[in-house]
Scaffold this active site. Structure first.
Site, short mmCIF file in Angstrom:
data_model
loop_
_atom_site.label_atom_id
_atom_site.label_comp_id
_atom_site.label_asym_id
_atom_site.label_seq_id
_atom_site.Cartn_x
_atom_site.Cartn_y
_atom_site.Cartn_z
N HIS A 118 1.00 -1.29 0.06
CA HIS A 118 0.13 -0.06 -0.07
C HIS A 118 0.88 1.22 0.10
CE1 HIS A 118 -2.75 2.94 1.67
NE2 HIS A 118 -3.67 2.43 1.01
N GLU A 188 -3.41 2.58 -7.20
CA GLU A 188 -3.86 3.75 -6.21
C GLU A 188 -2.83 4.93 -6.59
OE1 GLU A 188 -3.59 2.18 -2.30
OE2 GLU A 188 -1.75 1.73 -2.52
#
EC number: 5.3.1.1
Length: 274
Positions: A118, A188
């Site tokens: 992430h 992302e």
């Protein structure tokens, strides 16, 4: 609500065949990050699990709580269509790594999938692509699905380096996986995480198509076609439908908006099913 656990609560590895035969499914995962106490999680799940919005079998819903809540959340969702994810894992199975959690530990308490790389892990904790490749492999070997997160910074995007950055992250991050591995990808853009800025659907589609083409070159066209590619980055209900309409967007990785059961359900409700 689903009541047939055997039919609707199968672990991710079983989904590889399901995804291959039904590529229209959409995934919506809510990443709680470092939020919620046990009481807050219980309050969230009480209203969330009871919603009829979750009864659509074409939408695969998952929550990603902090480590402290995984066991409690697993018990709460075990008879529901909700899947359980972890926010990261260590690459080793065990050892003298104070404060870390291994993939076998996560699998043992019922975790189905785990985020790998992430943007906050990459940029705050300085996790590098080679280590992330080991983490993805550890997840696979423990029977979980890795969700490899990739994305470029604002500076990289403005300099036109997005595809070079993503190619590097994909090539190294997926390098330790078996040839027929089942995994999920989440694009992302770093400049959209927690900023309120959402990438335009045209840009998202272009980037997702590039990622799928890259997966085909690294593995095969078949794997590329059945690999879900999610978008994450300040996703809210107002944007969910337009993003999910993109041909190469197979779902959403939701951050802050997933902390409210009402907001998260609104996003799930807006996701388009072909």
């Amino acid at each position: 609500m689903f009541t047939d656990k055997e039919t609707h609560r199968k672990p991710f590895p079983t989904w590889a065949h399901l995804l291959h035969s039904e590529p229209s499914k959409q995934f919506v995962f809510g990443n709680w990050k470092m939020n919620k106490t046990l009481t807050e999680a219980q309050t969230f799940l009480k209203s969330f699990i009871s919603s009829d919005i979750l009864s659509n079998p074409q939408i695969i819903t998952g929550i990603i709580p902090p480590f402290t809540l995984l066991s409690a959340c697993q018990q709460a969702v075990s008879d529901s269509p909700i899947f359980l994810g972890a926010q990261t894992t260590h690459e080793a199975d065990s050892g003298a790594f104070t404060g870390e959690i291994s993939a076998p530990m996560l699998k043992d308490i019922g975790v189905d999938f785990v985020l790998i790389g992430h943007s906050e892990r990459r940029h705050i904790f300085h996790e590098q692509n080679p280590v992330l490749a080991e983490k993805a492999a550890a997840a696979i070997h423990s029977g979980m699905i890795p969700v490899l997160c990739i994305g470029e910074t604002l500076e990289e995007q403005e300099s036109g380096a997005t595809q070079d950055i993503l190619l590097n992250q994909l090539t190294i991050g997926l390098s330790k996986l078996p040839e027929q591995a089942s995994f999920i990808l989440a694009y992302e853009p770093v400049w959209a995480i927690g900023t309120g800025k959402v990438a335009h659907p045209d840009l998202v589609q272009e980037t997702h198509a590039f990622c799928r083409k890259t997966i085909a070159s690294l593995f095969s066209k078949d794997i590329a076609e059945r690999t879900p590619i999610l978008y994450g980055g300040s996703v809210k209900a107002d944007d969910a439908r337009s993003l999910s309409l993109c041909p190469d967007v197979n779902g959403l990785l939701v951050g802050g908006a997933s902390l409210s059961s009402e907001n998260f359900l609104s996003i799930i409700q807006q996701v388009d099913i072909p």
